[in-house]
Design a protein around this motif. Structure first.
Motif, PDB file in Angstrom:
ATOM      1  N   GLU A  22       0.833  -1.218   0.000  1.00  0.00           N
ATOM      2  CA  GLU A  22       0.000   0.000   0.000  1.00  0.00           C
ATOM      3  C   GLU A  22       0.861   1.258   0.000  1.00  0.00           C
ATOM      4  O   GLU A  22       0.616   2.201  -0.751  1.00  0.00           O
ATOM      5  N   PHE A  23       1.891   1.265   0.856  1.00  0.00           N
ATOM      6  CA  PHE A  23       2.751   2.447   0.971  1.00  0.00           C
ATOM      7  C   PHE A  23       3.431   2.747  -0.373  1.00  0.00           C
ATOM      8  O   PHE A  23       3.456   3.892  -0.833  1.00  0.00           O
TER       9      PHE A  23
ATOM     10  N   GLN B 275       0.929   4.119  -3.026  1.00  0.00           N
ATOM     11  CA  GLN B 275       0.574   5.529  -2.783  1.00  0.00           C
ATOM     12  C   GLN B 275       1.719   6.457  -3.171  1.00  0.00           C
ATOM     13  O   GLN B 275       1.511   7.531  -3.734  1.00  0.00           O
TER      14      GLN B 275
END
Length: 268
Positions: free
Chosen positions: A224-225, A228
């Protein structure tokens, strides 16, 4: 022996590992953190001084893992221009140049000493590559590479060494030299990799961010990091997944969980 699986689910910790990480909440002091940031280049330079060109093995797996290095050609003999961002001493660069005669490579590294090792390599030729020292968080790549001129950027075990607050600056810098429609190929440490679980108490700089004894730092990415981070700089996600390997040492009956993130992001 080793087995490998790819997917979107993070590694699940065993109770012992979970307890160790839960206990380790004390962060390195702000004073020491600022000192580490200030001395980051010096610490990597000393790393290469100690280890010379012997620390990392030549990465002959790159073209196997990243078929895109072949697939991004529009025709068979097309000359590719690549950028290896964070080339170290050339463990990835030289196997690629040897394997593929139709590549011109730009390569840069934070450490002046690493850049010198690349230039001294018998395979180094200014006709086939241009290597230069560069802090990707602040030195403009356009000083050495024309805008929109690179077919592929490799970012392999590089971003993890940079402070998470500055990672976006690297991606912004790379974006400027990448051709529209072309990709960044990424591979780096994933959450709960064996290396993350081996840090002793007192090594934690922040969430998933640690310092080694030699002062070099390492961040462990979640899917996810990373997603993003790239999307915020205008990239489109093509592939982004965990690669989980279990390396087995039969002699000592050790099973070592390795976790990487392997991804591909495209400039629209």
């Amino acid at each position: 022996g080793a087995f490998q699986k790819k997917g979107h689910s993070a590694r699940v910790l065993n109770p012992e590992e979970a307890e160790k990480l839960a206990k380790d909440q004390v962060l390195v002091s702000e004073f020491k953190q600022l000192k580490l940031e200030k001395e980051a280049q010096k610490n990597w330079d000393l790393f290469y001084k100690r280890n010379s060109t012997n620390f990392f093995k030549d990465r002959h797996w790159t073209t196997r893992e990243f078929q895109e290095l072949k697939a991004c050609r529009e025709f068979a003999d097309q000359k590719l221009t690549i950028l290896e961002a964070g080339c170290g001493v050339g463990n990835c660069l030289f196997p690629l140049l040897e394997e593929d005669m139709n590549i011109f490579a730009y390569a840069c590294d934070f450490s002046p000493r690493a850049v010198e090792y690349v230039k001294k390599n018998a395979l180094y030729s200014t006709e086939r590559c241009k290597v230069f020292q560069c802090d990707l968080t602040k030195d403009d790549l356009l000083d050495n590479i024309p805008a929109d001129s690179v077919d592929v950027v490799t970012l392999i075990f590089v971003l993890s060494a940079i402070h998470p607050d500055k990672m976006h600056l690297v991606l912004r810098n790379i974006y400027k030299v990448l051709k529209p429609g072309k990709c960044v190929l990424f591979r780096d440490y994933g959450l709960y990799d064996h290396a993350m679980l081996r840090f002793k108490s007192g090594s934690k700089l922040g969430e998933n961010f640690y310092v080694r004894q030699d002062g070099t730092r390492s961040y462990f990415f979640t899917e996810e990091f990373l997603s993003q981070l790239f999307k915020a700089e205008g990239y489109e996600q093509v592939v982004n997944e965990y690669v989980q390997r279990e390396t087995v040492n039969r002699k000592e009956d050790l099973r070592v969980p390795r976790v990487f993130l392997q991804s591909k992001f495209q400039k629209p």
